[in-house]
Design an enzyme around this catalytic site. Structure first.
Site, PDB file in Angstrom:
ATOM      1  N   LEU A   1       0.996  -1.243  -0.068  1.00  0.00           N
ATOM      2  CA  LEU A   1       0.086   0.042   0.032  1.00  0.00           C
ATOM      3  C   LEU A   1       0.931   1.367   0.104  1.00  0.00           C
ATOM      4  O   LEU A   1       1.777   1.277   0.426  1.00  0.00           O
ATOM      5  CB  LEU A   1      -0.927   0.068   1.304  1.00  0.00           C
ATOM      6  CG  LEU A   1      -1.928  -1.161   1.159  1.00  0.00           C
ATOM      7  CD1 LEU A   1      -2.594  -1.033   2.880  1.00  0.00           C
ATOM      8  CD2 LEU A   1      -2.978  -0.990   0.193  1.00  0.00           C
ATOM      9  N   ASP A   2       0.522   2.422  -0.759  1.00  0.00           N
ATOM     10  CA  ASP A   2       1.273   3.565  -0.707  1.00  0.00           C
ATOM     11  C   ASP A   2       1.384   3.853   0.903  1.00  0.00           C
ATOM     12  O   ASP A   2       0.384   3.823   1.597  1.00  0.00           O
ATOM     13  CB  ASP A   2       0.372   4.725  -1.441  1.00  0.00           C
ATOM     14  CG  ASP A   2       0.231   4.386  -2.907  1.00  0.00           C
ATOM     15  OD1 ASP A   2       0.899   3.634  -3.415  1.00  0.00           O
ATOM     16  OD2 ASP A   2      -0.656   5.073  -3.600  1.00  0.00           O
ATOM     17  N   ALA A   3       2.421   4.744   1.128  1.00  0.00           N
ATOM     18  CA  ALA A   3       2.623   5.036   2.493  1.00  0.00           C
ATOM     19  C   ALA A   3       1.531   6.170   2.885  1.00  0.00           C
ATOM     20  O   ALA A   3       1.294   6.075   4.008  1.00  0.00           O
ATOM     21  CB  ALA A   3       3.895   5.893   2.423  1.00  0.00           C
ATOM     22  N   GLY A   4       0.999   6.821   1.939  1.00  0.00           N
ATOM     23  CA  GLY A   4      -0.222   7.552   2.533  1.00  0.00           C
ATOM     24  C   GLY A   4      -1.745   7.002   2.401  1.00  0.00           C
ATOM     25  O   GLY A   4      -2.685   7.604   2.576  1.00  0.00           O
ATOM     26  N   THR A   5      -1.622   5.596   2.118  1.00  0.00           N
ATOM     27  CA  THR A   5      -2.959   4.979   1.895  1.00  0.00           C
ATOM     28  C   THR A   5      -2.919   3.901   3.242  1.00  0.00           C
ATOM     29  O   THR A   5      -2.051   3.348   3.601  1.00  0.00           O
ATOM     30  CB  THR A   5      -3.154   3.962   0.878  1.00  0.00           C
ATOM     31  OG1 THR A   5      -2.846   4.912  -0.235  1.00  0.00           O
ATOM     32  CG2 THR A   5      -4.318   3.274   0.776  1.00  0.00           C
TER      33      THR A   5
END
Length: 309
Positions: free
Chosen positions: A137-141
């Site tokens: 998962l993206d760091a911001g997700t």
């Protein structure tokens, strides 16, 4: 000591620039791949090559990875919660600002470091810095992410993601009101031609399919249930931006900063709500759900109040 890897060029990367091919093979950003090449850490069939060199199917890339990528000691990660734990695998609730695993250029916390600090031993089938990681998962997700503990789970889960048998459900709050209220976005994705850190709908990109359905409409935004067929980097963010309904707070892909500020968001409103897959041991479906984190729930509460509810 630095680690050296031998990577044969697969047919699917034939003809690509070396930096693009390397970014896909190692899961790096194109900038990180280019820096690695420029430092002399990559050869093609034993010969030095520039980042712009075109790779050919069957060629052998030798990549020397710097120590920093692998030297990632255990680290307590605030907010990292285990949702499911058995002998073969874990499903964690990944908090915002945490990457899946160490990589060049990333200095923040990672899931693998957090799990090591909690005493977990992960499968060793993958590269050393990605032990147990079968998807990211993206760091911001935020949200549900499965990690393999046993070797059989690692192999089975990697295959399941590759064959698209994992049911991945996301919740996304997007700007405006998509029309139609439910639909499918079938548009190929690749690196943005003008920006290394972004992706875009590109005619020559990899096939990417996103299904969405409206859950609740607010005055300025819409909460969507999103089902992914494919799992490209930034897929939901890119597809929704292509529809001109960027995820709220996603300034990278054109979201309105005024709306994000009003809702108290400092990242995109995107959450991996649910994962379901066949358990590698029992053969039964395992379905795990992650609740909305506090920042995303607050944003919904503000919108609900503005709706009079």
């Amino acid at each position: 000591m630095p680690e050296s890897r031998l990577l044969p060029v697969p047919d699917g990367l034939d003809g690509l620039r070396l930096d693009v091919a390397l970014s896909r093979l190692l899961g790096l950003s194109r900038t990180a791949a280019a820096d690695l090449i420029d430092s002399g850490g990559v050869t093609i069939d034993g010969a030095d090559a520039a980042r712009s060199a075109r790779v050919q199917h069957g060629e052998l890339l030798e990549v020397t990875l710097p120590d920093v990528e692998l030297d990632a000691p255990p680290q307590i990660v605030d907010g990292l919660v285990v949702l499911h734990d058995d002998a073969d695998l874990l499903v964690v609730d990944k908090p915002v600002g945490v990457a899946a695993h160490p990589s060049p250029g990333w200095t923040g916390p990672t899931v693998t470091q957090g799990l090591a600090a909690m005493g977990y031993q992960l499968a060793r089938g993958g590269p050393a810095e990605r032990q147990g990681i079968v998807h990211r998962l993206d760091a911001g997700t935020t949200g549900a992410m499965v990690v393999a503990k046993s070797e059989r789970a690692y192999s089975a889960l990697k295959r399941a993601f590759k064959e698209r048998t994992v049911d991945k459900r996301y919740s996304a709050l997007v700007q405006g009101h998509p029309d139609p209220m439910r639909g499918t976005i079938d548009a190929p994705i690749d690196r943005h031609p003008g920006s290394d850190y972004k992706f875009a709908v590109v005619a020559s990109g990899r096939p990417s399919v996103t299904h969405y359905e409206t859950v609740e409409a607010f005055r300025a935004a819409t909460l969507l249930d999103v089902h992914l067929e494919t799992g490209r980097t930034h897929q939901i963010r890119v597809h929704m931006a292509a529809l001109r309904h960027a995820c709220v707070g996603d300034l990278t892909y054109g979201a309105d900063p005024t709306l994000a500020k009003r809702l108290g968001l400092t990242r995109q409103w995107l959450h991996a709500r649910e994962l379901a897959f066949e358990h590698p041991d029992t053969g039964q479906e395992l379905r795990v759900t992650s609740p909305f984190p506090a920042d995303l729930q607050r944003a919904l509460d503000v919108l609900s109040e503005e709706n009079g509810g």
